[in-house]
Enzyme design. Sequence first.
Site, PDB file in Angstrom:
ATOM      1  N   ASN A  95       0.832  -1.159  -0.114  1.00  0.00           N
ATOM      2  CA  ASN A  95      -0.018   0.032  -0.034  1.00  0.00           C
ATOM      3  C   ASN A  95       0.778   1.302  -0.051  1.00  0.00           C
ATOM      4  O   ASN A  95       0.382   2.379  -0.589  1.00  0.00           O
ATOM      5  CB  ASN A  95      -1.046   0.030   1.347  1.00  0.00           C
ATOM      6  N   SER A 102     -11.401  -4.716  -0.413  1.00  0.00           N
ATOM      7  CA  SER A 102     -11.850  -3.285   0.326  1.00  0.00           C
ATOM      8  C   SER A 102     -12.614  -2.818  -0.820  1.00  0.00           C
ATOM      9  O   SER A 102     -11.885  -2.487  -1.886  1.00  0.00           O
ATOM     10  CB  SER A 102     -11.118  -2.777   1.103  1.00  0.00           C
ATOM     11  N   THR A 151     -27.401  -9.280   9.404  1.00  0.00           N
ATOM     12  CA  THR A 151     -28.166  -9.051   7.901  1.00  0.00           C
ATOM     13  C   THR A 151     -27.323  -7.961   7.171  1.00  0.00           C
ATOM     14  O   THR A 151     -26.587  -7.033   7.671  1.00  0.00           O
ATOM     15  CB  THR A 151     -29.192  -7.930   8.361  1.00  0.00           C
ATOM     16  N   CYS A 153      -3.996   4.573   7.648  1.00  0.00           N
ATOM     17  CA  CYS A 153      -4.436   4.100   8.836  1.00  0.00           C
ATOM     18  C   CYS A 153      -3.343   4.553  10.288  1.00  0.00           C
ATOM     19  O   CYS A 153      -3.426   4.677  11.135  1.00  0.00           O
ATOM     20  CB  CYS A 153      -4.595   2.721   8.981  1.00  0.00           C
TER      21      CYS A 153
END
Length: 390
Positions: A157, A205, A243, A330
């Site tokens: 990344n 992602s 769900t 991050c």
Amino acid sequence: MSVGRTYLDWNATAPLRPEARAAMVAALDAAGNPSSPHAEGRRARAVVEDAREEVAALVGAKPAEVVFTSGATEANNAVLACGWDGIVLTGIEHESVLAPARKLACDGHARVVELKAIDPRGVVEYGADLVDEAFACDGSDGGPGPFRLLSLQLANNETGVVQPLAAVAEAARAQGLKVHTDAVQAAGRIAVDFAALGVDYLSLSAHKLGGPKGVGALVVRDGARLPAFIAGGGQERRRRAGTENVPAIAGFGAAARAAADDLASMHRVAALRDRVEAEVKAVTPGAVVVGADAERLPNTTSIALPGANAETLVIALDLAGVAVSAGAACSSGKVGASHVLEAMGLEPALARAAIRVSLGCASSARDVAAFAEAWAQVTHHLSARQRAVA
């Protein structure tokens, strides 16, 4: 993106694609629960399953192998929590792999060893005795048990360096390991074929592809073990209860389809990246392009400027209207050298001077020109300050 701004931080997140936005809005009208058998439920279920097919197609997998998650961090954690006796990884992995692995080791739940052989380009070195070498570094004679995992990202990344994953996976599987890859940055930027890579688990992602944030997927090879990582229902083949987030999944599917269509034009993005690097070298000849000699993603460049500070560069460029980053999103706000660059053996001062510029399908020559102008201004002021101090 904001008017007058130049966005070059696509590896942190890609702008939402129009196709994804439209799919999400349409899915909001699918009022039924995807697990309900009535017409409304079946309509919602169709949205989920159509998206599953699109995500699977992007990475050469079967739809039945795709498990939707809240993102790649959850997917990575789910794989690492499968009860492995031993885990082999590298120091260049994303923190969402490294952190849970460290916790497992700290809690005594798994032996975790790190492959130290990362060459200066950022590419893992391996051989037929991959496992023996790895565990020898831990002071043992071999694997600690029959359930062992190798986790190796497909593309980094921060640097964009692409790993020889298929070859490493073949060596690892020959020695009884299962193989996981974090393919978050690779998907949609280079061709990814889950079956051909020979891995057992692959994390994705949506928001790196231009889908919504908060949704991702774990691709699980038929027959690979994956206990339920969220219990309480039968969703996602009893692996992840709850769900499904139908609108987000719909956006993920639409983004995956659009990203697959864009793969043929990624050479244009690679040309823009090369122009960024050329402009940087023209203005600051001493700048270092990290991993320049390795195979890299077409959209990513890591640039280190000797004598500079990455955080200062990012802030100055931001004030000049250009968004880039210093390492992984991050890790924003943390002071210190990137663990990726450290693992590659970069000298600490140089590692602390590295920024990441990442482009995407909507990036243009105008973006490159805006970056080049801002870079020239920022580095000129930096040089002037350094001369004044001297």
